[in-house]
Motif scaffolding. Structure first.
Motif, PDB file in Angstrom:
ATOM      1  N   LEU A 103       0.808  -1.221   0.000  1.00 13.46           N
ATOM      2  CA  LEU A 103       0.000   0.000   0.000  1.00 13.46           C
ATOM      3  C   LEU A 103       0.846   1.278   0.000  1.00 13.46           C
ATOM      4  O   LEU A 103       0.715   2.146   0.871  1.00 13.46           O
ATOM      5  N   PHE A 104       1.726   1.393  -0.983  1.00  9.76           N
ATOM      6  CA  PHE A 104       2.442   2.651  -1.172  1.00  9.76           C
ATOM      7  C   PHE A 104       2.521   2.954  -2.663  1.00  9.76           C
ATOM      8  O   PHE A 104       2.308   2.074  -3.506  1.00  9.76           O
ATOM      9  N   THR A 105       2.796   4.191  -2.982  1.00 10.06           N
ATOM     10  CA  THR A 105       3.012   4.599  -4.373  1.00 10.06           C
ATOM     11  C   THR A 105       4.333   5.350  -4.452  1.00 10.06           C
ATOM     12  O   THR A 105       4.728   6.046  -3.510  1.00 10.06           O
ATOM     13  N   ILE A 106       5.017   5.191  -5.573  1.00  4.78           N
ATOM     14  CA  ILE A 106       6.248   5.940  -5.800  1.00  4.78           C
ATOM     15  C   ILE A 106       5.865   7.334  -6.287  1.00  4.78           C
ATOM     16  O   ILE A 106       5.224   7.475  -7.333  1.00  4.78           O
ATOM     17  N   PRO A 107       6.226   8.367  -5.555  1.00  7.56           N
ATOM     18  CA  PRO A 107       5.835   9.727  -5.959  1.00  7.56           C
ATOM     19  C   PRO A 107       6.656  10.203  -7.154  1.00  7.56           C
ATOM     20  O   PRO A 107       7.718   9.636  -7.463  1.00  7.56           O
ATOM     21  N   PRO A 108       6.191  11.227  -7.857  1.00  6.99           N
ATOM     22  CA  PRO A 108       7.006  11.814  -8.927  1.00  6.99           C
ATOM     23  C   PRO A 108       8.347  12.267  -8.353  1.00  6.99           C
ATOM     24  O   PRO A 108       8.392  12.970  -7.339  1.00  6.99           O
ATOM     25  N   THR A 109       9.426  11.859  -8.996  1.00  5.71           N
ATOM     26  CA  THR A 109      10.751  12.153  -8.464  1.00  5.71           C
ATOM     27  C   THR A 109      11.791  12.065  -9.570  1.00  5.71           C
ATOM     28  O   THR A 109      11.486  11.666 -10.701  1.00  5.71           O
ATOM     29  N   VAL A 110      13.013  12.427  -9.250  1.00  7.06           N
ATOM     30  CA  VAL A 110      14.110  12.325 -10.213  1.00  7.06           C
ATOM     31  C   VAL A 110      14.268  10.866 -10.635  1.00  7.06           C
ATOM     32  O   VAL A 110      14.318   9.968  -9.785  1.00  7.06           O
ATOM     33  N   THR A 111      14.338  10.638 -11.931  1.00  6.59           N
ATOM     34  CA  THR A 111      14.535   9.301 -12.471  1.00  6.59           C
ATOM     35  C   THR A 111      15.603   9.368 -13.550  1.00  6.59           C
ATOM     36  O   THR A 111      15.553  10.226 -14.433  1.00  6.59           O
ATOM     37  N   VAL A 112      16.574   8.480 -13.459  1.00  6.16           N
ATOM     38  CA  VAL A 112      17.694   8.463 -14.399  1.00  6.16           C
ATOM     39  C   VAL A 112      17.615   7.187 -15.231  1.00  6.16           C
ATOM     40  O   VAL A 112      17.476   6.084 -14.690  1.00  6.16           O
ATOM     41  N   LEU A 113      17.685   7.346 -16.547  1.00  2.00           N
ATOM     42  CA  LEU A 113      17.665   6.207 -17.470  1.00  2.00           C
ATOM     43  C   LEU A 113      19.091   5.713 -17.675  1.00  2.00           C
ATOM     44  O   LEU A 113      19.997   6.495 -17.986  1.00  2.00           O
ATOM     45  N   THR A 114      19.300   4.414 -17.517  1.00  3.89           N
ATOM     46  CA  THR A 114      20.634   3.835 -17.672  1.00  3.89           C
ATOM     47  C   THR A 114      20.838   3.359 -19.107  1.00  3.89           C
ATOM     48  O   THR A 114      19.861   3.084 -19.824  1.00  3.89           O
ATOM     49  N   PRO A 115      22.091   3.232 -19.553  1.00  4.47           N
ATOM     50  CA  PRO A 115      22.345   2.788 -20.934  1.00  4.47           C
ATOM     51  C   PRO A 115      21.809   1.395 -21.240  1.00  4.47           C
ATOM     52  O   PRO A 115      21.513   1.079 -22.390  1.00  4.47           O
ATOM     53  N   SER A 116      21.656   0.555 -20.209  1.00  2.00           N
ATOM     54  CA  SER A 116      21.181  -0.811 -20.440  1.00  2.00           C
ATOM     55  C   SER A 116      19.671  -0.901 -20.548  1.00  2.00           C
ATOM     56  O   SER A 116      19.126  -1.969 -20.830  1.00  2.00           O
ATOM     57  N   GLY A 117      18.965   0.221 -20.310  1.00  2.00           N
ATOM     58  CA  GLY A 117      17.509   0.201 -20.372  1.00  2.00           C
ATOM     59  C   GLY A 117      16.842   0.178 -19.014  1.00  2.00           C
ATOM     60  O   GLY A 117      15.612   0.184 -18.926  1.00  2.00           O
ATOM     61  N   GLY A 118      17.632   0.165 -17.951  1.00  2.00           N
ATOM     62  CA  GLY A 118      17.067   0.218 -16.609  1.00  2.00           C
ATOM     63  C   GLY A 118      16.824   1.658 -16.182  1.00  2.00           C
ATOM     64  O   GLY A 118      16.911   2.597 -16.978  1.00  2.00           O
ATOM     65  N   ARG A 119      16.524   1.836 -14.923  1.00  2.00           N
ATOM     66  CA  ARG A 119      16.308   3.190 -14.416  1.00  2.00           C
ATOM     67  C   ARG A 119      16.657   3.260 -12.945  1.00  2.00           C
ATOM     68  O   ARG A 119      16.552   2.271 -12.221  1.00  2.00           O
ATOM     69  N   HIS A 120      17.093   4.440 -12.521  1.00  2.00           N
ATOM     70  CA  HIS A 120      17.366   4.727 -11.112  1.00  2.00           C
ATOM     71  C   HIS A 120      16.322   5.708 -10.612  1.00  2.00           C
ATOM     72  O   HIS A 120      16.170   6.795 -11.168  1.00  2.00           O
TER      73      HIS A 120
END
Length: 286
Positions: A122-139
């Motif tokens: 019961l939680f949601t990830i709020p809008p925040t800084v997101t970094v796209l990685t070269p492999s297609g992942g994200r931070h």
């Protein structure tokens, strides 16, 4: 160094200085995403547990700083740096990184796992800084409250989800690596890192170990006495044995100073004693 490399290094420094202006401590990274500066202790015979107290650069994330002059000095000492790392768990943001990897088929199942965790807890990830990685992942960048230590972990939360917490770092956006460039996700460049939801924070922080003061105190004193009783030829052996027992029972770090002082009284140098204790820690907790 080629012109392109100089431009890459210059941009990495510029990005690092920009991050520092926002209160994010940074270090230079090589194209392999590792700290660019080698340890000043790499040629020493014994393991060294120095975390920068020697005053020299080359201690990885412990070099991280927001001071512009210090950052320029770090990058000047590592002109091959092509990126920068952002130390997690440090004030004022106490950054927590949610690293969503992709699997070998190129699918981002870790994002699905995070969604399932969010629904279940019961939680949601709020809008925040997101970094796209070269492999297609994200931070995903989140902030934690002061006084709460979020440890680093790999796939403990769920397969493909790594956590960057205290003692870890995130590759900063704009960094160039052997696999490509880290970039801010569209629409997140102007966002501040959002607070970590409480339910997620509980999942990221391990439960406190039960406190048993009397037996632990008595056992710790016994180990110190064991080290103090060492004769010449036994000092390192007794210290190593005592340190191993302390770490096996969960109070090695708390007893390290007392064991060091005891070993020094038997004739070891402080450096020898701390190197022996560090070896015991690696053996029993690695």
């Amino acid at each position: 160094m080629a012109i392109t490399d100089r431009q890459t290094a210059t941009l990495a420094l510029a990005h690092a200085l920009s991050a520092a202006e926002r209160g994010l401590p940074v270090i230079p990274l090589s194209a392999g995403k590792l700290p660019a500066l080698p340890s000043p202790h790499r040629n020493e015979d014994r393991p060294v547990t120095c975390r920068g107290t020697c005053g020299l650069p080359g201690h990885g994330v412990h070099d991280a700083t927001t001071d512009p002059a210090a950052i320029r000095a770090l990058f000047a000492a590592a002109p091959w740096a092509t990126g920068y790392g952002i130390a997690c768990g440090r004030p004022p943001h106490h950054l927590i990184g949610i690293d969503l990897d992709i699997d070998t088929t190129g699918r981002n199942d870790s994002a699905v796992s995070l969604q399932q965790l969010a629904l279940h807890h019961l939680f949601t990830i709020p809008p925040t800084v997101t970094v796209l990685t070269p492999s297609g992942g994200r931070h995903i960048w989140l902030t934690g409250p002061p006084g709460v230590c979020v440890p680093n972990s790999a796939s403990r939360l769920a397969p493909g989800i790594d956590i960057r917490g205290a003692g870890g770092y995130l590759v900063g956006p704009g960094s160039v690596t052997t696999r490509g460039t880290y970039r801010l996700a569209p629409g997140t460049a102007d966002l501040p890192p959002a607070p970590c939801p409480r339910a997620l924070l509980r999942l990221l922080t391990p439960p406190a170990r039960p406190h048993h003061p009397s037996p632990r105190t008595d056992q710790g004193r016994g180990l110190v006495r064991f080290v103090l009783a060492a004769r010449e030829g036994q000092r390192n052996t007794r210290l190593f044995w005592a340190a191993c027992r302390a770490y096996e029972h969960g109070f090695g770090d708390a007893l390290a100073d007392a064991l060091t002082h005891a070993a020094v009284r038997t004739g070891l140098t402080e450096r020898e004693a701390r190197a022996t204790i560090a070896s015991a820690a690696r053996l029993t907790t690695g």
